[in-house]
Design a protein around this motif. Sequence first.
Motif, PDB file in Angstrom:
ATOM      1  N   TYR A  19       0.867  -1.159   0.575  1.00 16.58           N
ATOM      2  CA  TYR A  19       0.193   0.097   0.336  1.00 16.58           C
ATOM      3  C   TYR A  19       1.089   1.295  -0.372  1.00 16.58           C
ATOM      4  N   GLU A  57      -6.226  -7.623   5.583  1.00 18.15           N
ATOM      5  CA  GLU A  57      -6.824  -6.683   4.802  1.00 18.15           C
ATOM      6  C   GLU A  57      -7.459  -6.061   5.009  1.00 18.15           C
ATOM      7  N   ASP A  61      -7.174  -2.595   6.389  1.00 20.83           N
ATOM      8  CA  ASP A  61      -8.079  -0.535   6.305  1.00 20.83           C
ATOM      9  C   ASP A  61      -8.703   0.134   7.343  1.00 20.83           C
ATOM     10  N   GLU A 125     -13.775  -1.165   4.358  1.00 21.84           N
ATOM     11  CA  GLU A 125     -13.525  -0.694   3.484  1.00 21.84           C
ATOM     12  C   GLU A 125     -13.675  -0.165   1.753  1.00 21.84           C
ATOM     13  N   GLU A 126     -14.312  -0.263   1.686  1.00 19.50           N
ATOM     14  CA  GLU A 126     -14.736   1.379   0.690  1.00 19.50           C
ATOM     15  C   GLU A 126     -14.173   2.407   1.127  1.00 19.50           C
ATOM     16  N   GLU A 129     -10.259   2.553   0.601  1.00 10.66           N
ATOM     17  CA  GLU A 129      -9.845   2.011  -0.698  1.00 10.66           C
ATOM     18  C   GLU A 129      -9.600   3.645  -1.280  1.00 10.66           C
ATOM     19  N   ARG A 132      -7.061   5.095   0.155  1.00  8.60           N
ATOM     20  CA  ARG A 132      -5.955   4.812  -0.478  1.00  8.60           C
ATOM     21  C   ARG A 132      -5.698   5.555  -2.146  1.00  8.60           C
ATOM     22  N   THR A 133      -6.828   5.972  -2.315  1.00  6.70           N
ATOM     23  CA  THR A 133      -7.099   6.373  -4.053  1.00  6.70           C
ATOM     24  C   THR A 133      -6.176   7.526  -3.722  1.00  6.70           C
TER      25      THR A 133
END
Length: 141
Positions: A19, A57, A61, A125-126, A129, A132-133
């Motif tokens: 990551y 994972e 998150d 989790e969403e 993400e 991180r994006t």
Amino acid sequence: MSKTDTRSITPNESIHEQYVLDVRILEVSTSDDGEPRYRFEAPQHQGKEFADAETAELYADIYFFTNGFAEEGTGDRGVPPEIIGSGRAVLAAYFLTLPNTDRDWVASFFGLKPHRVREYVSWVEERAEEIRTGAEAEGVE
């Protein structure tokens, strides 16, 4: 403490997930039972091992969702303050990363149906993400 940016990988380790911000999950081969373990590593974090990749994972998150946390000093049954401060969904997801805890137990703890716990986890989790994006879009490595 784990220093992923300077620590090399040993022959019995491989990168499962890399990551941003030098956070990673390693797959560690063990000779005891033949089953791999998964170790979460991040700067300023002591690291933590899990029996399966999915739990490791989810832990990653939660780490991103809370902007990092440390379990040092919380004891065997304590919860880091960053987890508590991040709300019910994060706390539910964190409970699922603890040994001997499953969705039914977490649902019972919160007085929810198990499908609500799945929704909490999906939301964490969403959001992780998205974080991180966004970091990658800003050029953070």
